[in-house]
Design a protein around this motif. Structure first.
Motif, mmCIF file in Angstrom:
data_model
loop_
_atom_site.group_PDB
_atom_site.id
_atom_site.type_symbol
_atom_site.label_atom_id
_atom_site.label_comp_id
_atom_site.label_asym_id
_atom_site.label_seq_id
_atom_site.Cartn_x
_atom_site.Cartn_y
_atom_site.Cartn_z
ATOM 1 N N ILE A 187 0.878 -1.168 0.000
ATOM 2 C CA ILE A 187 0.000 0.000 0.000
ATOM 3 C C ILE A 187 0.916 1.218 0.000
ATOM 4 N N HIS A 188 0.809 2.035 -1.030
ATOM 5 C CA HIS A 188 1.622 3.252 -1.086
ATOM 6 C C HIS A 188 0.923 4.278 -0.209
ATOM 7 N N GLU A 189 1.411 4.356 1.002
ATOM 8 C CA GLU A 189 0.649 5.056 2.040
ATOM 9 C C GLU A 189 0.437 6.527 1.724
ATOM 10 N N GLU A 190 1.364 7.114 0.949
ATOM 11 C CA GLU A 190 1.220 8.547 0.666
ATOM 12 C C GLU A 190 0.102 8.806 -0.351
ATOM 13 N N LEU A 191 -0.419 7.743 -0.998
ATOM 14 C CA LEU A 191 -1.479 7.922 -1.999
ATOM 15 C C LEU A 191 -2.843 7.445 -1.515
ATOM 16 N N CYS A 192 -2.903 6.919 -0.312
ATOM 17 C CA CYS A 192 -4.129 6.279 0.179
ATOM 18 C C CYS A 192 -5.084 7.324 0.743
ATOM 19 N N GLY A 211 -2.448 3.784 -8.424
ATOM 20 C CA GLY A 211 -1.119 3.846 -7.833
ATOM 21 C C GLY A 211 -1.056 3.582 -6.346
ATOM 22 N N ALA A 212 -2.206 3.510 -5.651
ATOM 23 C CA ALA A 212 -2.128 3.333 -4.194
ATOM 24 C C ALA A 212 -1.796 1.893 -3.801
ATOM 25 N N VAL A 213 -2.129 0.950 -4.694
ATOM 26 C CA VAL A 213 -1.904 -0.455 -4.343
ATOM 27 C C VAL A 213 -1.093 -1.143 -5.439
ATOM 28 N N LYS A 270 0.088 13.472 -7.401
ATOM 29 C CA LYS A 270 0.197 12.009 -7.473
ATOM 30 C C LYS A 270 -1.158 11.345 -7.281
ATOM 31 N N THR A 271 -2.139 12.103 -6.815
ATOM 32 C CA THR A 271 -3.456 11.517 -6.563
ATOM 33 C C THR A 271 -4.524 12.221 -7.395
ATOM 34 N N THR A 272 -5.668 11.549 -7.535
ATOM 35 C CA THR A 272 -6.771 12.135 -8.302
ATOM 36 C C THR A 272 -7.505 13.177 -7.466
ATOM 37 N N HIS A 273 -8.431 13.880 -8.119
ATOM 38 C CA HIS A 273 -9.242 14.859 -7.377
ATOM 39 C C HIS A 273 -10.500 14.210 -6.816
ATOM 40 N N TYR A 274 -10.713 12.937 -7.118
ATOM 41 C CA TYR A 274 -11.954 12.290 -6.675
ATOM 42 C C TYR A 274 -11.973 12.109 -5.160
#
Ligand code: SF4
Ligand code: SF4
Ligand code: SF4
Lengths: 86, 471
Positions: free
Chosen positions: A24-29, A79-81, B23-27
């Motif tokens: 789990i890419h914790e910075e993206l969760c 990208g989170a997992v 790196k993350t979506t806006h959802y």
């Protein structure tokens, strides 16, 4: 590029039989918790670590991943997992 | 052989088009949009279609899909994605065209566009994200809202008498002759995601093979507006939503259909311009201005209240009176006073292609932010006139010929700082050689009826005119 890209078999890993694994890419969760409820081995857990996004990230709490990819498929965050299934 | 499930290469690695958190979506957490994006990206990559895919994005929570997919993309106005996708698909017959739309977008404002694209059997795949609600605007009733479902605009629940039945788009599309695939899937459980993966792959293969129109409705959780935890929202799809919107493939006749190629007839630009009356070969002899160049592109910029827009207007009107081709395009922030305002004026001998200006060949900057913003856009042969009363520092990255004009001081000498724009008009008229002093005076006499105002402005224009000589 195929979706389920084939990683190069590497010699060192071959010596020990490789086990399925999950990251789990914790910075993206975003802590929606969906991966937790769909893990058949119950190895994913909520934590109280607050990540940069401000969410209490989900973590891999135990060994025992069978590489079923449920967590990957249900996670809404690209990208989170990452799941590897040898 | 190791199978790796990870972020698809069909996504950008870093979402640099996104202003922050790249790196993350806006959802929202748990939102089905993210899951669907992921399935689409995986399948595009698996089928090797990334280089030929063109996305058409909607208005709604899906509006930012161009942040995420490393493919070509176009954003459509609300409800128009299927229509825009029609154009995209026809102009690029070798591409895979994806129209990505939500239920407010496709099933409300854009229903006619969507139905007609389906009925024509355009080569495109439509992802119709159905979360039974207007998501982006805060959870209002949509045509797809369930019977008894509450929303901000149906607080006691949807009733058939009041709002009609939930619109079943996948069934409607399946009822048409042309579409080759119509299906409804869900992304609320791994099981449903696995099924969705198969259907989406099938839809993309149909596009790859040019077999026509594919429609995939995706039941998607909106935890935020359903006011449910992510898990509850996913359960609700199984327990309630699927009862009114059964999932499954409703129509798939792709195997019976031939590939269809629509040959887009290529029309040369000249022919089009001719038809629209945009070409005039003969010199227009009524034009009375000698111009430095065939087209002068002016940018007038300063803060609100400096008379920027009327300065542009004066320039445009004077040119128009001399039978030149003219456009005037204002641009200002929400502030009426104090914000940055600018206007673009194009004066040309021939019909003007666009009123928007990327590189002005005459810039008038009445305050420092404007000089910093637009100055570097002026090419070498262009003129930069800046208000030296208010700007003491000139950026060092300017290429054009720079003139310092103490416009505010000269205007103040003439009677009021508000006439700074008239000072500039006099200066620019002489520097560009476009007008005589008498033209300016005549114009001011027509414009200002009050004698005191006229007098001040005449003085200001003259001050500018004289300043242009000294330089
Ligand atoms: S791959 Fe399966 S077993 Fe492994 S963590 Fe994910 S859900 Fe659990
Ligand atoms: S599904 Fe994804 S975003 Fe949700 S908790 Fe698990 S890793 Fe985090
Ligand atoms: S409002 Fe609803 S549909 Fe929009 S991003 Fe949030 S959860 Fe998703």
């Amino acid at each position: 590029m195929p979706k389920y890209s084939m990683s190069e078999d590497n010699v060192e890993e071959k010596q020990e039989k490789e086990q399925p694994s999950v990251i789990i890419h914790e910075e993206l969760c975003k802590a929606c918790g969906l991966c937790i409820i769909h893990c058949p081995k119950d190895i994913l857990e909520a934590s109280d670590k607050i990540n940069e996004l401000g969410y209490p990230t989900t973590v891999v709490a135990k060994d025992g991943c069978i590489g079923c990819a449920n967590c990957y498929l249900i996670c809404p965050e690209p990208g989170a997992v990452t799941v590897k299934k040898p | 052989m190791t199978k790796v499930f990870e972020k698809s290469p069909a996504f950008f690695d870093t979402f640099t088009r996104k202003p922050s958190m790249q790196k993350t979506t806006h959802y929202c957490p748990g939102c089905g949009h993210g899951t669907l994006n992921k399935i689409i990206a995986d399948q595009i990559a698996e089928l090797g279609l990334q280089d030929q895919t063109i996305f058409v994005g909607p208005v709604g929570c899906g509006v930012f899909i161009y942040y995420y997919f490393e493919s070509a993309s176009v954003s459509a106005a609300h409800g128009r994605a299927s229509a825009v996708a029609t154009g995209v698909s026809r102009a690029n017959p070798d591409s895979v065209t994806i129209s990505y739309q939500g239920d407010g977008d496709l099933a409300a404002i854009g229903t006619s566009n969507a139905i007609h694209a389906a009925n024509r059997g355009e080569n495109m795949i439509v992802f119709f994200v159905n979360n039974n609600i207007y998501g982006m605007t805060g959870g209002q009733l949509a045509p797809t809202t369930l019977i008894d479902q509450t929303s901000t605009t149906s607080p006691t629940g949807r009733t058939v008498l009041n709002d009609g039945h939930p619109l079943k788009m996948a069934e409607m599309v399946a009822g048409l002759e042309a579409p080759v695939l119509s299906a409804r899937v869900a992304v609320n459980t791994p099981r449903n995601v696995r099924q969705a993966v198969k259907v989406i792959k099938r839809g993309l293969e149909i596009q790859r093979d040019k077999k026509g129109y594919a429609f995939i409705e995706v039941l998607s959780q909106c935890p935020t507006n359903w006011k449910k935890e992510s898990k509850e929202a996913c359960d609700w799809i199984d327990e309630v939503v699927c009862k009114q919107y059964p999932i499954g493939v409703i129509k798939d006749v792709a195997d019976q259909r031939e590939a269809q190629i629509r040959l887009a007839e290529r029309v040369e630009f000249e022919a089009l311009a001719d038809q629209l009356g945009l070409t005039t070969d003969d010199e227009d002899t009524s034009q009375k201005i000698e111009m430095l160049q065939d087209e002068l592109r002016f940018k007038f910029a300063g803060f609100g209240g400096q008379g920027i827009l009327s300065l542009g207007m004066m320039m445009a009107q004077m040119s128009m009176e001399q039978n030149m081709e003219v456009t005037w395009l204002p641009s200002y922030g929400p502030e009426m006073r104090g914000g940055v305002a600018n206007c673009s004026v194009v004066v040309g001998k021939k019909a003007i292609g666009s009123p928007a200006i990327e590189s002005p060949n005459v810039l008038v900057a009445l305050n420092r932010p404007s000089l910093e913003k637009f100055g570097p856009l002026v090419p070498e042969e262009g003129l930069i006139i800046y208000n030296s009363s208010l700007i003491d520092q000139v950026p060092d990255n300017l290429k054009g010929q720079v003139y310092a004009l103490p416009a505010t001081d000269l205007a103040s000498d003439a009677g009021t700082v508000k006439a700074a724009n008239a000072v500039v008009l006099g200066f620019v008229a002489r520097k560009t050689g476009m007008f005589q002093l008498s033209d300016l005076e005549n114009f001011l006499r027509e414009t200002f009826k009050k004698p005191a105002m006229l007098e001040t402005n005449l003085k200001a224009v003259l001050a500018g005119w004289n300043a242009a000589e000294k330089d």
